[in-house]
Design an enzyme around this catalytic site. Structure first.
Site, PDB file in Angstrom:
ATOM      1  N   ASP A 169       0.865  -1.169   0.000  1.00 53.24           N
ATOM      2  CA  ASP A 169       0.000   0.000   0.000  1.00 53.24           C
ATOM      3  C   ASP A 169       0.911   1.230   0.000  1.00 53.24           C
ATOM      4  OD1 ASP A 169      -2.289   1.691   0.475  1.00 53.24           O
ATOM      5  OD2 ASP A 169      -1.694   1.734   2.578  1.00 53.24           O
ATOM      6  N   ASP A 218      -0.287   5.028   0.952  1.00 52.85           N
ATOM      7  CA  ASP A 218      -0.554   5.995   2.017  1.00 52.85           C
ATOM      8  C   ASP A 218      -0.391   5.355   3.388  1.00 52.85           C
ATOM      9  OD1 ASP A 218      -1.213   7.424  -0.194  1.00 52.85           O
ATOM     10  OD2 ASP A 218      -3.230   7.958   0.434  1.00 52.85           O
TER      11      ASP A 218
END
Length: 405
Positions: free
Chosen positions: A190, A192
């Site tokens: 991922d 963020d």
């Protein structure tokens, strides 16, 4: 008596040497043992703060040659001449086979205390596990040690240690032992709050003057309280009318998570493919792919018309289910089965991806994610994921030094 029984019952000697470490001790011991007609069955050596423990499991001298007593006397004389201590124990056979059910237990502490170590070791014993070996992986920025455990299946061991780790304030990762651990060849992260410290949509929102409103929706979505796609459209709408030049400003504001470059650099040296998948935006992830030399990147795309953001995204939305699909797509393109992938994420929309991967790592994640992922890391250094793969800090630093990094 069959051959296997005969082999199991042959007499052996465990030769243990203790003392200050220096070059030549191992060679000296085996030079001494070479005077006798015997075979080496096993060797183990550990050096801690300059103190050596060297163990050699050997057969007794062959009948008609030297006696066991002569061997003992010779080894003790050599040890004394080297200012070392020796202990020789008689026994039968090789080491006992490791029990079924084998796992690697990686413990991360910042610091790692005796109390937490005792608690983890006790829990392993309580569920029927035996600690066969302990090895330090790193001493900074966190202390990381690996326990080789046998005698208990991985899942019940993971469940027992997760509860204990939460109580003691340490991170414990439990993965099955076996060849598959070395075969993992694709890592997908991922973006963020995982690869980077920021939430990209909040960086855009700061330029639009709606940061607080976007942050509230983001937090609810990451906790799993809102449908991701709906929350995405609600937040992106608030960005409508921003000049597209804001993209360059946001790229400049993005802060990598400590250890991100080290993690990626090391994985690439080892031949891994590395990708990112994000509920954020290609305007940032494509830039990160170029800057960090990533192999794959996928995210949502902000629509731009006449030099301004429209407040809409175009194309298929990358949501929770979408991330898992993209992981599978990356794996197919890389020619890697899902069982040989590692996924890293922090939010509820990462859960499908984490569970689909061979190893899912919750990184500084929300409680719902920590509870559902294969393992969790709660220190602010992304390169600690390397320790879960059995890679030591010394190996990382040696490779950096060789490359002048």
């Amino acid at each position: 008596m069959n051959d296997s029984t005969a082999r199991a019952e042959f007499p052996t000697l465990l030769v243990k040497i203790f003392g200050k470490d220096r070059p030549g001790i191992t060679a000296g011991l085996f030079d001494t043992l070479a005077e006798f007609d015997l075979d080496v069955v096993d060797i183990e050596q550990v050096v801690t703060r300059g103190r050596l423990v060297l163990c050699a499991l050997v057969t007794v001298p062959a009948e008609g040659t030297a006696t066991e007593g002569e061997l003992r006397a010779t080894v003790h004389r050599w040890a004394e001449s080297m200012k070392l201590q020796a202990e020789i124990l008689s026994g039968v056979g090789d080491n006992r086979p490791r029990a079924e059910g084998r796992s690697h237990v990686t413990v991360l502490g910042h610091p790692l205390t005796s109390e937490s170590t005792a608690a983890i070791a006790a829990r392993i014993a309580e569920v029927g596990g035996n600690i066969d070996r302990i090895f330090r992986l790193a001493k900074y920025p966190v202390t990381a040690v690996e326990f080789a455990v046998s005698g208990v299946a991985t899942e019940p061991l993971r469940s027992a240690l997760a509860a204990e780790a939460a109580k003691r304030g340490v991170d414990v990762a439990v993965v099955s032992a076996g060849l598959h651990r070395r075969a993992q060849r694709l890592v997908v992260m991922d973006v963020d709050s995982t690869l980077i410290q920021d939430e990209v949509i909040e960086l855009f929102a700061a330029h639009a003057g709606c940061e607080d409103r976007v942050a509230e929706v983001t937090a609810a979505a990451m906790r799993g309280e809102l449908d991701f796609e709906q929350s995405l459209h609600a937040r992106v709408t608030l960005l409508g009318g921003l000049d597209a030049s804001v993209v360059d400003k946001v790229r400049a504001e993005v802060r990598l998570t400590p250890g991100a470059r080290t993690l990626i650099r090391t994985l690439k040296r080892l031949g891994y493919l590395v990708g990112v998948v994000s509920g954020g935006f290609t305007q940032v992830t494509d830039d990160l792919k170029d800057r960090l030399g990533l192999d794959f990147a996928a995210a949502n795309t902000l629509e731009v018309v006449d030099g301004k953001l429209t407040g809409r995204v175009i194309g298929e939305v990358v949501d929770r289910a979408g991330k898992a699909r993209i992981l599978a797509r990356f794996a197919q393109e890389a020619g890697v089965p899902l069982s040989q992938t590692v996924a890293i994420g922090d939010g509820a929309n990462d859960l499908d991806m984490l569970n689909a991967a061979g190893l899912g790592v919750a990184f500084n994640a929300k409680p719902v994610v920590r509870e559902a992922a294969h393992t969790a890391v709660n220190v602010p250094f992304l390169d600690t994921v390397l320790y879960l793969l059995g890679i030591t800090r010394e190996e990382v630093e040696a490779a950096d030094l060789a490359d002048g990094s």
